[in-house]
Design an enzyme around this catalytic site. Sequence first.
Site, mmCIF file in Angstrom:
data_model
loop_
_atom_site.group_PDB
_atom_site.id
_atom_site.type_symbol
_atom_site.label_atom_id
_atom_site.label_comp_id
_atom_site.label_asym_id
_atom_site.label_seq_id
_atom_site.Cartn_x
_atom_site.Cartn_y
_atom_site.Cartn_z
ATOM 1 C CG HIS A 49 -1.446 0.886 1.351
ATOM 2 N ND1 HIS A 49 -1.566 2.692 1.847
ATOM 3 C CD2 HIS A 49 -3.056 0.685 1.011
ATOM 4 C CE1 HIS A 49 -2.867 2.817 1.642
ATOM 5 N NE2 HIS A 49 -4.022 2.221 1.308
ATOM 6 C CG ASP B 56 0.480 -2.269 6.118
ATOM 7 O OD1 ASP B 56 -0.542 -2.364 7.188
ATOM 8 O OD2 ASP B 56 -0.277 -1.996 4.923
ATOM 9 C CD GLN C 256 -6.875 -4.867 4.558
ATOM 10 O OE1 GLN C 256 -8.552 -5.653 4.752
ATOM 11 N NE2 GLN C 256 -7.535 -3.173 3.569
ATOM 12 C CE LYS D 170 -7.733 0.281 6.278
ATOM 13 N NZ LYS D 170 -8.163 0.351 5.405
ATOM 14 C CB CYS E 132 -3.762 2.855 -1.749
ATOM 15 S SG CYS E 132 -5.030 4.546 -0.644
#
Length: 406
Positions: free
Chosen positions: A123, A200, A203, A226, A364
Amino acid sequence: MNPLIEKIRADFPILQQTIHGKPLAYFDNAATTQKPQSVIDTITRFYTEENSNVHRGVHRMSQAATQAYELARQKMADFLNASSSAEIIFTRGTTESINLVAYCYGEAFVNEGDEILISALEHHSDIVPWQQLCIRKKATLKVIPIFDNGELDLDAYKKLLSAKTRIVAVNHISNALGTINPIKEMIQLAHEMNIPVLIDGAQGLSHGPVDVQDLDCDFYTFSAHKMYGPMGIGGLYGKREWLEKMPPYQFGGEMISKVTFEKTTFNELPYKFEAGTPNVADAIGLGAAIDYLGQVGWETIRTQEADLLAYGTQQISAIKNVKIIGTATQKASIISFVMNNIHFFDAGTIIDQFGIAVRTGNHCTQPLMERLGIIGTIRASFAFYNTRNEIDRLVDAIGKVNELFE
Ligand code: PLP
């Protein structure tokens, strides 16, 4: 409908509404998930009964707010199995957390000629902060390539790890394609060369449990919105040994221990990285989201999402003119697809007329789209509150898009 899922859907007031006169089918969960009533009530209760600034009040409400805020931190630490709540820094979310590490770790440990290793799946939030660090420090950004199915090329990864690599930063799950990356193996490989790894996790926390001690990652970032929590709050898990060695990057109240006009000493972890009044209400809301996920249980979440992914893949791939992008063996409940000669914005606008929310565009991830030779996709990302019936409605809507363009 499965009675359990029907009961779960009743927890989400927003799902009860109609859009363009049709029941809402919300398939934009990778962008943000909906919030259960318990999260909404928790935030309302804070502002109705407890609103007060934290950490510096002796009055009862301030103490209650401080206690609730720190309890939320402890819940997050337990959720990730961090060894201490001091390793959880609250930020606005993943973007801010990656910026924090890129700046503070970069300031202390990255020098001219060094390399930062990211992947082609990232991303923009896990690209741009590192790019800027490379510019500041005259370092080089290296990129792990992917195969056409959206899986990382691990052989290439092994070759890219070098004595010059200062940090590896990769996502746990790709928001654009759904690929679940083999992060445990990647962390082990980096650690064999004493290279720290940032995951990261934007998600990563909504689909299954994450154990940062088992993964042995050095940093793990998250966004509450999220994971069924509020917007504007998220954070960073960091191993204490790294956080202790990194300088703070925002200065002011809360993050100090002693201030004179000549000199300031900084507060202990985690406060060293939390300058100014924090987002107390939403941190508490995040705690409520963690409680909610605990009530639903990973078993239910995984079973429902696996069913939706399998069913959705079968149904959507059978539609003429449609090609699924991202077919990794390990995938989260995200289906990205393109339609031959039909722009994704046109498709998304028509699908919306049926009360169905999908995301369209580059998600993104412009460099990833370029690598795949496309400019964007239509993305349906499923949560455990979605149903097969909603997927059937999406399939019908895609059929209508085809009809309109024939
Ligand atoms: N990383 C990934 C993989 C994401 O999916 C997102 C959001 O879509 C981000 C980073 C940025 O998260 P946020 O906007 O919550 O900071």
